[in-house]
Design a protein around this motif. Sequence first.
Motif, PDB file in Angstrom:
ATOM      1  N   GLU A  19       0.835  -1.215   0.000  1.00  9.96           N
ATOM      2  CA  GLU A  19       0.000   0.000   0.000  1.00  9.96           C
ATOM      3  C   GLU A  19       0.865   1.259   0.000  1.00  9.96           C
ATOM      4  O   GLU A  19       0.606   2.202  -0.750  1.00  9.96           O
ATOM      5  CB  GLU A  19      -0.935   0.003   1.210  1.00  9.96           C
ATOM      6  CG  GLU A  19      -2.023  -1.039   1.147  1.00  9.96           C
ATOM      7  CD  GLU A  19      -2.836  -1.155   2.432  1.00  9.96           C
ATOM      8  OE1 GLU A  19      -3.797  -1.939   2.423  1.00  9.96           O
ATOM      9  OE2 GLU A  19      -2.514  -0.489   3.441  1.00  9.96           O
ATOM     10  N   TYR A  41      -5.803   0.621  -0.451  1.00 13.39           N
ATOM     11  CA  TYR A  41      -5.978  -0.651   0.261  1.00 13.39           C
ATOM     12  C   TYR A  41      -5.528  -1.784  -0.654  1.00 13.39           C
ATOM     13  O   TYR A  41      -5.901  -1.807  -1.831  1.00 13.39           O
ATOM     14  CB  TYR A  41      -7.451  -0.925   0.581  1.00 13.39           C
ATOM     15  CG  TYR A  41      -8.115   0.031   1.521  1.00 13.39           C
ATOM     16  CD1 TYR A  41      -8.124  -0.213   2.889  1.00 13.39           C
ATOM     17  CD2 TYR A  41      -8.779   1.166   1.051  1.00 13.39           C
ATOM     18  CE1 TYR A  41      -8.767   0.659   3.753  1.00 13.39           C
ATOM     19  CE2 TYR A  41      -9.419   2.034   1.906  1.00 13.39           C
ATOM     20  CZ  TYR A  41      -9.401   1.768   3.257  1.00 13.39           C
ATOM     21  OH  TYR A  41     -10.043   2.641   4.109  1.00 13.39           O
ATOM     22  N   ARG A 101      -8.082   6.112   8.444  1.00 15.91           N
ATOM     23  CA  ARG A 101      -6.940   5.259   8.771  1.00 15.91           C
ATOM     24  C   ARG A 101      -5.655   6.044   9.000  1.00 15.91           C
ATOM     25  O   ARG A 101      -4.715   5.535   9.589  1.00 15.91           O
ATOM     26  CB  ARG A 101      -6.654   4.259   7.636  1.00 15.91           C
ATOM     27  CG  ARG A 101      -7.733   3.268   7.401  1.00 15.91           C
ATOM     28  CD  ARG A 101      -7.320   2.089   6.546  1.00 15.91           C
ATOM     29  NE  ARG A 101      -6.402   2.353   5.452  1.00 15.91           N
ATOM     30  CZ  ARG A 101      -5.622   1.434   4.905  1.00 15.91           C
ATOM     31  NH1 ARG A 101      -5.624   0.198   5.352  1.00 15.91           N
ATOM     32  NH2 ARG A 101      -4.823   1.731   3.904  1.00 15.91           N
TER      33      ARG A 101
END
Length: 167
Positions: A19, A41, A101
């Motif tokens: 990633e 992702y 995230r």
Amino acid sequence: MGANPTLWSCIGGNFLKIEEKVEKIIQNPVENLGYSLYDVYYVKEGKDYFLRVIIDKPTGISLEDCEKVSNEINPILDEENIIKEQYFLEVSSPGIERVLRKEKQLQEAIGENVEVSLFQNLEGEKIFSGMLQEVTTEYVVLQIEGKDKKIDRKNIAQIKTTFDWDE
């Protein structure tokens, strides 16, 4: 969960490295097209691998935007050959309810309503919803019904923004 935690760390660590590498090589091409790169992702679902590239812009993302970015980054990804397995490339928007995230995403979400899912119960609950008040490296603070709730980040499985569909 039943999975070997050491194996999971190794696999998860590999996916994170992929990633990060993908993000680094596609960041400029995505931005040069007028979009921001929200997230990347790399996941395995069943027997298939997926590289999900999440893009954004202030006016929202259309299907044409996704196609434009896909056409731009696909040859770059093929040339760099970071991912050895066969995978499916998906380009999409983060949507209204966005998974947070990254530190930048968390900081930008301060003052917004979020849902925090935990690995382990806290006071008998695994999901808390409230306004994100503060983010540090150790904890987040939610305002829930006028009271602040401090949640240890090590116990957080996921944080996402929420949208009030009744308004």
